[in-house]
Design a protein around this motif. Structure first.
Motif, PDB file in Angstrom:
ATOM      1  N   THR A   1     -44.939 -21.453   1.614  1.00  0.00           N
ATOM      2  CA  THR A   1     -45.429 -22.378   2.394  1.00  0.00           C
ATOM      3  C   THR A   1     -43.850 -23.394   2.085  1.00  0.00           C
ATOM      4  N   ILE A   2     -42.615 -22.797   1.743  1.00  0.00           N
ATOM      5  CA  ILE A   2     -41.198 -23.209   0.943  1.00  0.00           C
ATOM      6  C   ILE A   2     -40.725 -22.873   2.104  1.00  0.00           C
ATOM      7  N   PRO A   3     -39.699 -23.819   3.287  1.00  0.00           N
ATOM      8  CA  PRO A   3     -39.417 -23.560   4.437  1.00  0.00           C
ATOM      9  C   PRO A   3     -38.034 -23.274   4.225  1.00  0.00           C
ATOM     10  N   SER A   4     -37.297 -24.247   2.834  1.00  0.00           N
ATOM     11  CA  SER A   4     -35.791 -23.533   2.550  1.00  0.00           C
ATOM     12  C   SER A   4     -36.081 -22.312   1.956  1.00  0.00           C
ATOM     13  N   ARG A   5     -34.533 -21.415   2.245  1.00  0.00           N
ATOM     14  CA  ARG A   5     -34.886 -20.740   1.181  1.00  0.00           C
ATOM     15  C   ARG A   5     -33.592 -20.494   0.355  1.00  0.00           C
ATOM     16  N   PRO A   6     -33.202 -21.463   0.258  1.00  0.00           N
ATOM     17  CA  PRO A   6     -32.363 -21.943  -1.316  1.00  0.00           C
ATOM     18  C   PRO A   6     -33.811 -22.757  -2.241  1.00  0.00           C
ATOM     19  N   ARG A   7     -34.469 -23.175  -1.832  1.00  0.00           N
ATOM     20  CA  ARG A   7     -35.568 -24.005  -2.739  1.00  0.00           C
ATOM     21  C   ARG A   7     -36.385 -23.055  -2.348  1.00  0.00           C
ATOM     22  N   ARG A   8     -36.268 -22.130  -2.121  1.00  0.00           N
ATOM     23  CA  ARG A   8     -37.590 -21.061  -2.533  1.00  0.00           C
ATOM     24  C   ARG A   8     -37.189 -19.917  -3.240  1.00  0.00           C
ATOM     25  N   ALA A   9     -35.307 -20.126  -3.186  1.00  0.00           N
ATOM     26  CA  ALA A   9     -34.729 -19.832  -4.602  1.00  0.00           C
ATOM     27  C   ALA A   9     -35.027 -19.714  -5.876  1.00  0.00           C
ATOM     28  N   ARG A  10     -35.350 -20.814  -6.099  1.00  0.00           N
ATOM     29  CA  ARG A  10     -34.794 -21.568  -7.188  1.00  0.00           C
ATOM     30  C   ARG A  10     -35.962 -21.789  -7.797  1.00  0.00           C
TER      31      ARG A  10
ATOM     32  N   ALA B   1     -29.288 -26.259   8.353  1.00  0.00           N
ATOM     33  CA  ALA B   1     -28.356 -24.702   8.283  1.00  0.00           C
ATOM     34  C   ALA B   1     -28.005 -24.361   6.866  1.00  0.00           C
ATOM     35  N   ARG B   2     -28.344 -25.317   6.329  1.00  0.00           N
ATOM     36  CA  ARG B   2     -28.652 -24.859   4.202  1.00  0.00           C
ATOM     37  C   ARG B   2     -30.035 -24.723   3.929  1.00  0.00           C
ATOM     38  N   HIS B   3     -30.597 -25.234   4.849  1.00  0.00           N
ATOM     39  CA  HIS B   3     -32.069 -24.849   4.131  1.00  0.00           C
ATOM     40  C   HIS B   3     -32.203 -23.508   4.986  1.00  0.00           C
ATOM     41  N   GLN B   4     -32.085 -23.289   5.723  1.00  0.00           N
ATOM     42  CA  GLN B   4     -31.647 -22.046   7.204  1.00  0.00           C
ATOM     43  C   GLN B   4     -31.536 -20.087   6.585  1.00  0.00           C
TER      44      GLN B   4
ATOM     45  N   TYR C   1     -44.400 -32.546   6.565  1.00  0.00           N
ATOM     46  CA  TYR C   1     -42.626 -32.294   6.926  1.00  0.00           C
ATOM     47  C   TYR C   1     -42.393 -31.738   4.942  1.00  0.00           C
ATOM     48  N   TYR C   2     -41.342 -32.097   5.618  1.00  0.00           N
ATOM     49  CA  TYR C   2     -40.296 -31.690   4.603  1.00  0.00           C
ATOM     50  C   TYR C   2     -39.002 -32.780   4.553  1.00  0.00           C
ATOM     51  N   HIS C   3     -38.859 -33.346   3.885  1.00  0.00           N
ATOM     52  CA  HIS C   3     -37.661 -33.966   3.361  1.00  0.00           C
ATOM     53  C   HIS C   3     -36.138 -33.281   3.194  1.00  0.00           C
ATOM     54  N   PRO C   4     -35.603 -33.260   4.328  1.00  0.00           N
ATOM     55  CA  PRO C   4     -34.048 -32.590   4.428  1.00  0.00           C
ATOM     56  C   PRO C   4     -33.263 -32.271   3.267  1.00  0.00           C
ATOM     57  N   VAL C   5     -33.214 -33.782   2.279  1.00  0.00           N
ATOM     58  CA  VAL C   5     -31.902 -33.612   1.440  1.00  0.00           C
ATOM     59  C   VAL C   5     -33.130 -33.249   0.173  1.00  0.00           C
ATOM     60  N   THR C   6     -34.554 -33.820   0.008  1.00  0.00           N
ATOM     61  CA  THR C   6     -34.868 -33.456  -1.443  1.00  0.00           C
ATOM     62  C   THR C   6     -35.675 -32.245  -1.288  1.00  0.00           C
ATOM     63  N   SER C   7     -35.970 -31.537  -0.080  1.00  0.00           N
ATOM     64  CA  SER C   7     -37.517 -30.490   0.253  1.00  0.00           C
ATOM     65  C   SER C   7     -38.340 -31.763  -0.761  1.00  0.00           C
ATOM     66  N   PHE C   8     -38.889 -32.762  -0.933  1.00  0.00           N
ATOM     67  CA  PHE C   8     -40.324 -32.979  -1.434  1.00  0.00           C
ATOM     68  C   PHE C   8     -40.583 -33.503  -0.110  1.00  0.00           C
ATOM     69  N   SER C   9     -42.246 -32.764  -0.528  1.00  0.00           N
ATOM     70  CA  SER C   9     -43.335 -32.381   0.467  1.00  0.00           C
ATOM     71  C   SER C   9     -43.996 -32.268   0.034  1.00  0.00           C
TER      72      SER C   9
ATOM     73  N   ARG D   1     -24.061 -21.923   0.268  1.00  0.00           N
ATOM     74  CA  ARG D   1     -22.403 -23.231  -0.045  1.00  0.00           C
ATOM     75  C   ARG D   1     -21.353 -22.358   1.746  1.00  0.00           C
ATOM     76  N   GLU D   2     -21.739 -21.643   1.437  1.00  0.00           N
ATOM     77  CA  GLU D   2     -20.592 -20.771   2.393  1.00  0.00           C
ATOM     78  C   GLU D   2     -20.414 -21.718   3.747  1.00  0.00           C
ATOM     79  N   VAL D   3     -22.302 -21.626   4.290  1.00  0.00           N
ATOM     80  CA  VAL D   3     -22.047 -22.702   5.592  1.00  0.00           C
ATOM     81  C   VAL D   3     -21.587 -23.822   5.838  1.00  0.00           C
ATOM     82  N   ILE D   4     -22.732 -23.881   4.125  1.00  0.00           N
ATOM     83  CA  ILE D   4     -22.078 -26.035   4.552  1.00  0.00           C
ATOM     84  C   ILE D   4     -20.183 -26.738   3.464  1.00  0.00           C
TER      85      ILE D   4
END
Length: 417
Positions: free
Chosen positions: A338-347, A130-133, A298-306, A138-141
């Motif tokens: 190619t970055i699936p996480s919205r907050p990580r893509r924004a960063r 949910a955090r990545h999507q 593969y996309y690590h759920p915590v760090t986004s490492f991939s 911040r509201e979601v988690i």
């Protein structure tokens, strides 16, 4: 106060230059280092700190604020009339509920049956997804965390065997890791450190390599973000974590390999913050080799490492080394799609904006920040770097650029009291 005491930059009526000197000293940063990172001469910094020249214009003030990780711009300028938080975002409405859950002892829940660890792990996995999507992550988690924290604490308390307890502790540690993502850059640094420390203790007691790696990864960031005086502590923690994880790397599963690669990159990130180009890119190469062994999807759920994230990491290294041209070249190679996480893509878009700003392309920088806002508004609202760029460009002499920056400043509620 005795005449020999050091003035307090936050309360005493001292000038801009003296405030800068006090804050720089507290960061453990020498005058030559500060001058080099600002792109100024040592004599200029010395004159500024002695009050021999007046406070510089806003763009330079903001660069100094970024360098010294000043939380509120008025801490540097002394002007309390318009408080402007830079590296601390606004307090989220759900912060008190999360704080209460972290601080609770769960003793009052002794009559309630704890959820099975497998169910708790499934809820945690859904929370990370949910955090990545979510754009408003911040509201979601923030809504999910209080229940997760209490249930994870209770599951540890009610574990019947040593194996069950270690499993529950690994989950609790990761719940604290999720909490750290929520608390970061909010106005409660004590809570951030409390969450980080509890996550590390739970991870160590769990004896789970992945949990230990995640807790170490976040602790390294907490130390580094505390300023240059804590870089050595960040490096020491990085070395310890890698000494523990790397020997098992050849046979590690994907998630343990990924957290190892993420920590390898953190070593490079800290080196870049020190201005050590060779070491920074050397660690990036090492992390790239670790990423190459992971499946392409593969996309690590915590760090986004991939594999996908390494291009974004390269932009970060170049930006931290203050190399505008290299930042732009790396940004051109990286594929944000190619970055699936919205907050990580924004960063990543924010890091690109920093690179374009360094390269003297402020219009492109603002365009990247607009894309960051579109991807995840809560990410950019809590980014000190984005705030600095937007504030700087609201003073632009180019009317169209100034209007664009003003629109972003309004969207970010940047000047709200």
């Amino acid at each position: 106060m005795p005449s020999s005491a050091t003035p307090d930059a936050y309360t005493d009526p001292v000038g801009f230059g003296q405030r800068m000197q006090i804050l720089r000293t507290r960061r453990g940063m020498s005058r030559p280092v500060a001058a080099g990172l600002l792109g100024m001469s040592v004599s200029w910094v010395k004159q500024l700190e002695r009050g021999e020249i007046g406070m510089p214009k806003l763009p330079v003030v903001l660069r100094i604020a970024e360098l010294l990780r000043v939380r509120d711009l008025s801490d540097l300028t002394g002007d309390q009339s318009v408080p402007v938080d830079l590296f601390v975002g606004p307090g989220h409405p759900r912060l008190p509920a999360v704080r209460d859950a972290v601080n609770a002892l769960t003793l009052g829940d002794s009559d309630r049956q704890a959820p099975p660890a497998v169910h708790l792990a499934a809820r945690l996995a859904k929370a990370w997804a949910a955090r990545h999507q979510a754009a408003n992550h911040r509201e979601v988690i923030g809504e999910l965390l209080p229940g997760l924290i209490r249930d994870a604490q209770l599951t540890v308390r009610q574990s019947d065997t040593g194996t069950d307890r270690r499993t529950a502790l690994a989950i609790l540690s990761e719940v604290y890791s999720l909490s750290q993502f929520f608390v970061a850059y909010q106005p409660d640094s004590a809570l951030l450190w409390r969450v980080a420390e509890r996550g590390m203790v739970a991870a160590q007691e769990s004896e789970d390599p992945h949990a230990i790696g995640v807790a170490a990864w976040l602790a390294v960031q907490a130390h580094r973000d505390s300023g240059q005086a804590y870089f050595d502590a960040a490096d020491a923690l990085t070395r310890e974590a890698l000494a523990y994880l790397e020997p098992a790397l050849p046979d590690a599963d994907d998630r343990t390999a990924a957290i190892t690669g993420a920590i390898q990159f953190e070593a490079g990130y800290t080196a870049a913050r020190r201005g050590e180009s060779g070491a920074a890119w050397g660690w990036w190469d090492k992390a790239q080799a670790t990423a190459a062994r992971l499946p392409s999807s593969y996309y690590h759920p915590v760090t986004s490492f991939s594999r996908a994230i390494m291009g974004a990491h390269a932009v970060t290294v170049a930006v931290e080394l203050r190399s505008g041209g290299e930042s732009v070249r790396q940004a051109a190679r990286a594929d944000a799609a190619t970055i699936p996480s919205r907050p990580r893509r924004a960063r990543h878009r924010i890091e690109e904006a920093r690179g374009y700003q360094l390269d003297g392309q402020p219009d492109v920088a603002l365009a990247m920040l607009a894309q960051a806002h579109e991807a995840a508004p809560e990410t950019i609202r809590y980014s000190g770097y984005a705030r600095r760029i937007v504030l700087e460009e609201t003073e632009s002499r180019v009317p169209a650029r100034r209007r664009r920056a003003a629109t972003l400043a309004e969207q970010l509620e940047l000047l709200a009291a």
